[in-house]
Design a protein around this motif. Structure first.
Motif, PDB file in Angstrom:
ATOM      1  N   ASP A  81       0.822  -0.962  -0.005  1.00 62.24           N
ATOM      2  CA  ASP A  81      -0.066   0.053  -0.253  1.00 62.24           C
ATOM      3  C   ASP A  81       1.122   0.971   0.177  1.00 62.24           C
ATOM      4  N   THR A  82       1.826   1.056   0.570  1.00 60.97           N
ATOM      5  CA  THR A  82       2.631   2.266   1.249  1.00 60.97           C
ATOM      6  C   THR A  82       3.169   2.636  -0.421  1.00 60.97           C
ATOM      7  N   LEU A  83       4.253   1.567  -0.956  1.00 59.05           N
ATOM      8  CA  LEU A  83       4.915   2.023  -2.074  1.00 59.05           C
ATOM      9  C   LEU A  83       3.809   2.110  -3.332  1.00 59.05           C
ATOM     10  N   ASP A  84       2.421   1.850  -3.099  1.00 59.92           N
ATOM     11  CA  ASP A  84       1.651   2.337  -4.216  1.00 59.92           C
ATOM     12  C   ASP A  84       1.392   4.058  -4.162  1.00 59.92           C
ATOM     13  N   SER A  85       1.297   4.185  -2.885  1.00 61.85           N
ATOM     14  CA  SER A  85       1.029   6.246  -2.253  1.00 61.85           C
ATOM     15  C   SER A  85       2.344   5.956  -2.807  1.00 61.85           C
ATOM     16  N   VAL A  86       3.217   6.205  -2.572  1.00 59.82           N
ATOM     17  CA  VAL A  86       4.426   6.389  -2.877  1.00 59.82           C
ATOM     18  C   VAL A  86       4.813   6.727  -4.810  1.00 59.82           C
ATOM     19  N   ASP A  87       4.580   5.790  -4.650  1.00 62.25           N
ATOM     20  CA  ASP A  87       4.309   6.288  -6.322  1.00 62.25           C
ATOM     21  C   ASP A  87       3.912   7.273  -7.259  1.00 62.25           C
ATOM     22  N   LYS A  88       2.352   6.910  -6.607  1.00 60.14           N
ATOM     23  CA  LYS A  88       1.592   8.723  -7.056  1.00 60.14           C
ATOM     24  C   LYS A  88       2.076   9.867  -6.595  1.00 60.14           C
ATOM     25  N   ALA A  89       2.365   9.398  -4.895  1.00 60.40           N
ATOM     26  CA  ALA A  89       3.644  10.750  -5.227  1.00 60.40           C
ATOM     27  C   ALA A  89       4.001  11.025  -6.345  1.00 60.40           C
ATOM     28  N   ARG A  90       5.875  10.111  -5.945  1.00 62.58           N
ATOM     29  CA  ARG A  90       5.551  10.522  -7.050  1.00 62.58           C
ATOM     30  C   ARG A  90       6.221  10.846  -8.559  1.00 62.58           C
ATOM     31  N   ALA A  91       4.524  11.201  -9.050  1.00 60.63           N
ATOM     32  CA  ALA A  91       3.721  11.105  -9.878  1.00 60.63           C
ATOM     33  C   ALA A  91       3.519  12.478 -10.046  1.00 60.63           C
ATOM     34  N   MET A  92       3.359  13.360  -9.051  1.00 60.24           N
ATOM     35  CA  MET A  92       2.668  14.258  -8.967  1.00 60.24           C
ATOM     36  C   MET A  92       4.189  15.108  -9.310  1.00 60.24           C
ATOM     37  N   GLY A  93       5.490  14.901  -9.099  1.00 61.13           N
ATOM     38  CA  GLY A  93       6.744  15.440  -9.469  1.00 61.13           C
ATOM     39  C   GLY A  93       7.880  14.954  -8.595  1.00 61.13           C
ATOM     40  N   PRO A  94       7.697  14.831  -7.333  1.00 60.53           N
ATOM     41  CA  PRO A  94       8.972  14.473  -6.320  1.00 60.53           C
ATOM     42  C   PRO A  94       9.876  13.456  -6.991  1.00 60.53           C
ATOM     43  N   GLN A  95      11.631  13.134  -7.024  1.00 59.39           N
ATOM     44  CA  GLN A  95      11.832  12.239  -7.657  1.00 59.39           C
ATOM     45  C   GLN A  95      12.216  11.293  -6.257  1.00 59.39           C
ATOM     46  N   THR A  96      12.283  11.804  -5.161  1.00 64.58           N
ATOM     47  CA  THR A  96      13.009  11.063  -4.280  1.00 64.58           C
ATOM     48  C   THR A  96      11.793  11.378  -3.017  1.00 64.58           C
ATOM     49  N   VAL A  97      11.038  10.625  -2.147  1.00 58.30           N
ATOM     50  CA  VAL A  97      10.434  10.113  -1.515  1.00 58.30           C
ATOM     51  C   VAL A  97      10.827   9.376  -0.170  1.00 58.30           C
ATOM     52  N   LEU A  98      10.933   9.891   0.741  1.00 50.69           N
ATOM     53  CA  LEU A  98      11.087   9.406   2.418  1.00 50.69           C
ATOM     54  C   LEU A  98      10.054   9.771   3.246  1.00 50.69           C
ATOM     55  N   VAL A  99       9.470   7.964   3.600  1.00 49.56           N
ATOM     56  CA  VAL A  99       8.428   8.248   4.156  1.00 49.56           C
ATOM     57  C   VAL A  99       8.039   7.447   5.847  1.00 49.56           C
ATOM     58  N   THR A 100       8.447   8.138   6.762  1.00 54.44           N
ATOM     59  CA  THR A 100       8.598   8.306   8.136  1.00 54.44           C
ATOM     60  C   THR A 100       7.042   7.917   9.079  1.00 54.44           C
ATOM     61  N   SER A 101       7.836   7.000   9.930  1.00 56.88           N
ATOM     62  CA  SER A 101       6.277   6.462  10.562  1.00 56.88           C
ATOM     63  C   SER A 101       5.962   5.654  10.013  1.00 56.88           C
ATOM     64  N   VAL A 102       6.853   4.752   8.991  1.00 58.03           N
ATOM     65  CA  VAL A 102       5.944   3.433   8.672  1.00 58.03           C
ATOM     66  C   VAL A 102       5.631   2.515   9.668  1.00 58.03           C
ATOM     67  N   LEU A 103       4.159   2.275   9.582  1.00 59.98           N
ATOM     68  CA  LEU A 103       3.606   1.532  11.238  1.00 59.98           C
ATOM     69  C   LEU A 103       2.334   0.135  10.259  1.00 59.98           C
ATOM     70  N   ARG A 104       3.654  -0.407   9.047  1.00 59.96           N
ATOM     71  CA  ARG A 104       2.812  -1.200   8.663  1.00 59.96           C
ATOM     72  C   ARG A 104       2.046  -2.658   9.939  1.00 59.96           C
ATOM     73  N   PRO A 105       1.363  -2.931   9.620  1.00 60.33           N
ATOM     74  CA  PRO A 105       0.742  -4.040  10.188  1.00 60.33           C
ATOM     75  C   PRO A 105       1.141  -5.488  11.167  1.00 60.33           C
ATOM     76  N   ASP A 106       1.883  -6.073  10.002  1.00 56.51           N
ATOM     77  CA  ASP A 106       2.756  -7.185  10.141  1.00 56.51           C
ATOM     78  C   ASP A 106       4.614  -7.188  10.606  1.00 56.51           C
ATOM     79  N   ARG A 107       4.129  -5.773  10.871  1.00 59.69           N
ATOM     80  CA  ARG A 107       5.619  -5.288  11.186  1.00 59.69           C
ATOM     81  C   ARG A 107       5.898  -6.405  12.869  1.00 59.69           C
ATOM     82  N   PRO A 108       7.482  -7.054  13.089  1.00 60.19           N
ATOM     83  CA  PRO A 108       7.627  -6.475  14.792  1.00 60.19           C
ATOM     84  C   PRO A 108       7.195  -5.741  15.294  1.00 60.19           C
TER      85      PRO A 108
END
Length: 283
Positions: A161-188
């Motif tokens: 999901d997060t990678l798909d959202s990043v792709d949408k953000a990069r399509a808006m213009g930015p070359q690089t995206v750093l996503v902080t506070s990633v809390l995916r449900p399957d993380r330890p």
């Protein structure tokens, strides 16, 4: 390396430029801070004093720097919380003028809108400003996972999901995206992640999640990642260095029992990251 940093300032504590400038200087970066406010302390205390600077005054300061012939030497313009459309206009104008003087300069934008616990805490006009005008002008953006979703009008939870959202953000213009506070449900349990993505791939780093909330940590993260990306050219290395320094900074702050980030006390961890966390390529 020189960075023009257009952000808020506080006399007591560390948010905005008061969080970003010292860590950048410890990395050997020349920083030219331009203040959008000058408060006694950050607004999380509920009470503060000091002026919100008019956009015209902010523009005058930037113009004065330009008149010193500094813009050709600017490697990045860095911005954080944008309190209104008028400040957004000033920042975008500064970015355009810097890039005209130095086409290799980048614009690094931390699109501050809120977080998963508090929700969106900015004026409703700000997300629109960011989506329609600011993010398309940026080369690097550093949203948290909540802000990424708000920015792209998605609800990222899993890594995919997060990678798909990043792709949408990069399509808006930015070359690089750093996503902080990633809390995916399957993380330890009791872990938290950061994700860096550009046209060459995607990398993730996982650290323990400390039981604390620290105002200004996002400002430090955006500043450090920008500097490390510029100096190394590698999102993966920038991610590892940033995660290491920020984790040690937060750990020192938690141990101190103080509310404000212990920046000065953590300066060696900022200048010389321990690189204690593995960075994994996920795409």
């Amino acid at each position: 390396m020189s960075i023009l940093s257009i952000q808020s300032s506080v006399a007591y504590g560390h948010v905005g430029n008061s969080a970003a400038v010292f860590p950048l200087q410890r990395l050997g970066v020349e920083v030219w801070p331009v203040y959008t406010v000058h408060f006694s302390n950050h607004t999380g205390y509920g009470q503060w004093r000091g002026p919100l600077l008019p956009a015209s005054d902010v523009r005058e300061v930037i113009t004065g720097i330009e008149e010193r012939g500094a813009f050709p030497g600017v490697d990045a313009v860095l911005s954080g919380y944008q309190g209104g459309e008028d400040i957004g206009d000033v920042i975008l104008d500064a970015v355009a003028r810097v890039k005209k003087a130095n086409p290799d300069a980048i614009y690094a934008c931390d699109p501050v809108m809120g977080n998963a616990k508090s929700g969106c805490f900015v004026h409703p006009a700000i997300p629109v400003l960011l989506r329609e005008r600011v993010v398309p002008a940026a080369d690097l953006i550093t949203p948290n996972q909540f802000e990424l979703g708000f920015l792209t009008e998605t609800e990222p939870e899993t890594l995919e999901d997060t990678l798909d959202s990043v792709d949408k953000a990069r399509a808006m213009g930015p070359q690089t995206v750093l996503v902080t506070s990633v809390l995916r449900p399957d993380r330890p349990e009791d872990t938290i992640e950061m994700l860096a993505v550009n046209g060459d791939g995607a990398w993730i780093v996982q650290t323990p999640q400390l039981p604390m909330k620290a105002n200004g940590s996002g400002d430090v993260t955006a500043a450090l990642f920008t500097a490390h990306l510029l100096s190394t050219g590698s999102p993966a290395e920038a991610l590892g260095r940033t995660a290491s320094s920020v984790f040690d900074l937060l750990g020192n702050t938690l141990e101190s029992g103080e509310r404000e980030l212990q920046l000065v006390q953590s300066q060696e961890s900022i200048a010389h990251p321990k690189m204690q966390f593995e960075v994994t390529q996920v795409r």
